[in-house]
Design a protein around this motif. Structure first.
Motif, PDB file in Angstrom:
ATOM      1  N   ILE A 298      32.520  48.693  29.649  1.00 35.18           N
ATOM      2  CA  ILE A 298      33.334  49.009  28.474  1.00 35.18           C
ATOM      3  C   ILE A 298      32.899  48.116  27.312  1.00 35.18           C
ATOM      4  CG2 ILE A 298      35.676  49.087  27.534  1.00 35.18           C
ATOM      5  CD1 ILE A 298      36.623  49.438  30.509  1.00 35.18           C
ATOM      6  N   CYS A 301      37.330  49.055  23.240  1.00 34.77           N
ATOM      7  CA  CYS A 301      38.508  49.717  23.793  1.00 34.77           C
ATOM      8  C   CYS A 301      39.652  49.632  22.792  1.00 34.77           C
ATOM      9  CB  CYS A 301      38.905  49.042  25.111  1.00 34.77           C
ATOM     10  SG  CYS A 301      40.378  49.732  25.879  1.00 34.77           S
ATOM     11  N   SER A 319      43.645  45.767  25.746  1.00 28.60           N
ATOM     12  CA  SER A 319      42.335  46.243  25.272  1.00 28.60           C
ATOM     13  C   SER A 319      41.297  45.140  25.403  1.00 28.60           C
ATOM     14  CB  SER A 319      42.418  46.684  23.799  1.00 28.60           C
ATOM     15  OG  SER A 319      43.291  47.769  23.651  1.00 28.60           O
ATOM     16  N   LEU A 322      39.885  44.424  28.898  1.00 24.32           N
ATOM     17  CA  LEU A 322      39.034  45.494  29.442  1.00 24.32           C
ATOM     18  C   LEU A 322      37.604  45.453  28.892  1.00 24.32           C
ATOM     19  CD1 LEU A 322      41.572  48.468  29.447  1.00 24.32           C
ATOM     20  CD2 LEU A 322      40.637  47.282  31.435  1.00 24.32           C
ATOM     21  N   GLU A 325      34.320  44.627  30.942  1.00 24.21           N
ATOM     22  CA  GLU A 325      34.501  44.975  32.359  1.00 24.21           C
ATOM     23  C   GLU A 325      33.798  46.308  32.652  1.00 24.21           C
ATOM     24  OE1 GLU A 325      35.673  43.478  34.935  1.00 24.21           O
ATOM     25  OE2 GLU A 325      36.524  41.725  33.939  1.00 24.21           O
ATOM     26  N   ARG A 329      37.897  51.393  38.382  1.00 27.27           N
ATOM     27  CA  ARG A 329      39.322  51.129  38.592  1.00 27.27           C
ATOM     28  C   ARG A 329      39.580  49.777  39.260  1.00 27.27           C
ATOM     29  NH1 ARG A 329      41.954  55.558  40.191  1.00 27.27           N
ATOM     30  NH2 ARG A 329      43.649  54.417  41.179  1.00 27.27           N
ATOM     31  N   ALA A 332      38.850  46.932  36.657  1.00 29.47           N
ATOM     32  CA  ALA A 332      39.851  46.983  35.585  1.00 29.47           C
ATOM     33  C   ALA A 332      41.204  46.509  36.103  1.00 29.47           C
ATOM     34  CB  ALA A 332      39.952  48.404  35.045  1.00 29.47           C
ATOM     35  N   ILE A 336      43.387  43.331  34.735  1.00 30.75           N
ATOM     36  CA  ILE A 336      44.729  43.588  34.206  1.00 30.75           C
ATOM     37  C   ILE A 336      45.792  42.780  34.953  1.00 30.75           C
ATOM     38  CG2 ILE A 336      46.500  45.396  34.099  1.00 30.75           C
ATOM     39  CD1 ILE A 336      44.143  47.375  33.489  1.00 30.75           C
ATOM     40  N   CYS A 355      48.994  50.149  32.229  1.00 33.24           N
ATOM     41  CA  CYS A 355      47.821  49.784  33.026  1.00 33.24           C
ATOM     42  C   CYS A 355      47.477  50.870  34.036  1.00 33.24           C
ATOM     43  CB  CYS A 355      48.077  48.471  33.767  1.00 33.24           C
ATOM     44  SG  CYS A 355      48.263  47.062  32.658  1.00 33.24           S
ATOM     45  N   VAL A 359      43.944  52.876  34.188  1.00 33.19           N
ATOM     46  CA  VAL A 359      43.109  52.805  35.397  1.00 33.19           C
ATOM     47  C   VAL A 359      42.891  54.198  35.997  1.00 33.19           C
ATOM     48  CG1 VAL A 359      43.049  51.978  37.796  1.00 33.19           C
ATOM     49  CG2 VAL A 359      43.651  50.399  35.941  1.00 33.19           C
TER      50      VAL A 359
END
Length: 363
Positions: A298, A301, A319, A322, A325, A329, A332, A336, A355, A359
């Motif tokens: 990512i 975001c 944001s 993330l 990363e 899933r 992330a 999170i 979240c 995900v």
């Protein structure tokens, strides 16, 4: 029978000897078989000889070199069923492999590359085995049964001097599994990745119920010899044998890696709505996610969430964690989880809902 056991003499025949070779892989591991293709392409002098490799895999989904796995396959369904994902080095679309599907790889020099002639080997073999079958190759290099049902799809790789053309042949594949796994798992993706072209498919066994595997394999090997003027007996080879195929294990490990399977995805963006409705209340709420993803990571975001539902500072922090990363899933969720530890009460519940929504977009 055109089969003989694998021997060191047969392996040395890959390097020197017969002008034409027919090999049958003993492995049903998708990564080993894809690595075997690359090993043959890299180590056999394909200016001097041609090779037909016949191989089958346990259930797996195989995407083309320039495809996006999130738009091509149902990653959650694959996880539940324990079906691995592999990215091959050739182009083309996504296919489902299982033991009811045969893969054929035709290796030649680049100069001798001829997909239509290769497909003729298959259609001629089928028509000799079961003359009632109406099988024809198309301009897209598929093979259709009765003019509309796809039983074979094609992909290929051209190198500086060598080439390989591989295709599937559906004998008795699990079509319900195929349908279940070949559907997108992530909505709202914009990308220049190569999309697959869906087609109605059929199994040979549905139209030729007595067609046995050995009968099919022998006919294909014999027709290959007839078409190209060779006299090769089919030889069993084991890609797990490092003494026969040095370096193949390392190549298979690379094909298994996240960096290759997901990290080689062409750059894409995700723009999608997020359902933030709390199950405990009837108040409906929604947000939007916009992310840019490069090499599976990512890059940026943005989360657009109503400020009266969650303070902008918190959606901004989410944001932030993330970015950098993997679009994955597990990674992330782990990133999170750290953020969630610092909140409590209703804010934590809402952050948790946001979240989960984010995900779930990642398949």
């Amino acid at each position: 029978d055109v089969s003989s056991r694998c021997s060191s003499a047969a392996i040395s025949g890959l390097i020197s000897g017969e002008a034409g070779l027919v090999l049958r892989s003993r492995s049903t591991d998708v990564y080993q078989n894809l690595a075997l293709e690359d090993w043959i392409d890299a180590n056999v002098d394909l200016q001097q000889r041609s090779v037909l490799l016949l191989w089958r895999n346990r259930p797996a989904v195989v995407i083309g070199r320039h495809q996006n796995p999130w738009t091509e396959c149902n990653l959650p369904a694959m996880r539940r069923a324990g079906i691995p994902l592999a990215r091959r080095r050739s182009g083309g679309g996504t296919v489902f492999h299982d033991l009811g599907n045969l893969n054929l790889t035709f290796f030649t020099s680049k100069k001798a590359y001829d997909r239509r002639r290769n497909l003729k080997v298959i259609t001629d073999a089928l028509q000799q085995l079961r003359p009632q079958l109406d099988v024809q190759a198309t301009d897209r290099f598929d093979i259709l049964l009765n003019g509309r049902l796809k039983i074979s799809g094609t992909a290929s790789r051209l190198c500086r001097k060598s080439s390989y053309h591989h295709c599937t042949l559906l004998h008795s594949a699990d079509r319900s599994a195929l349908t279940e796994v070949l559907r997108p798992s992530c909505r709202g993706i914009q990308s220049n990745a190569t999309p697959s072209v869906p087609s109605p498919v059929a199994n040979l066994l549905d139209h030729a119920p007595t067609l046995q595997w050995e009968e099919l394999l022998n006919a294909l090997a014999n027709q290959y010899n007839t078409e190209f003027g060779f006299s090769a007996a089919a030889t069993l080879v084991n890609p797990e044998d490092e003494s026969a195929f040095p370096g193949l294990g390392r190549a298979a490990a690379e094909l298994r890696s996240w960096e290759w399977t997901f990290g080689k995805t062409p750059k894409f963006s995700v723009q999608t709505a997020l359902d933030l409705t709390d199950n405990r209340s009837s108040v409906r709420s929604s947000g939007r996610l916009h992310a840019e993803v490069k090499n599976g990571v990512i890059e940026s975001c943005e989360l657009d969430v109503p400020a009266d539902w969650l303070p902008r500072q918190l959606s901004g922090e989410l944001s932030g964690v993330l970015v950098g990363e993997r679009f994955c899933r597990h990674r992330a969720a782990a990133a999170i989880a750290v953020l969630l530890r610092f909140e409590s009460g209703e804010l934590q519940n809402r952050l948790h809902k946001l979240c989960d929504s984010v995900v779930s977009v990642m398949g």
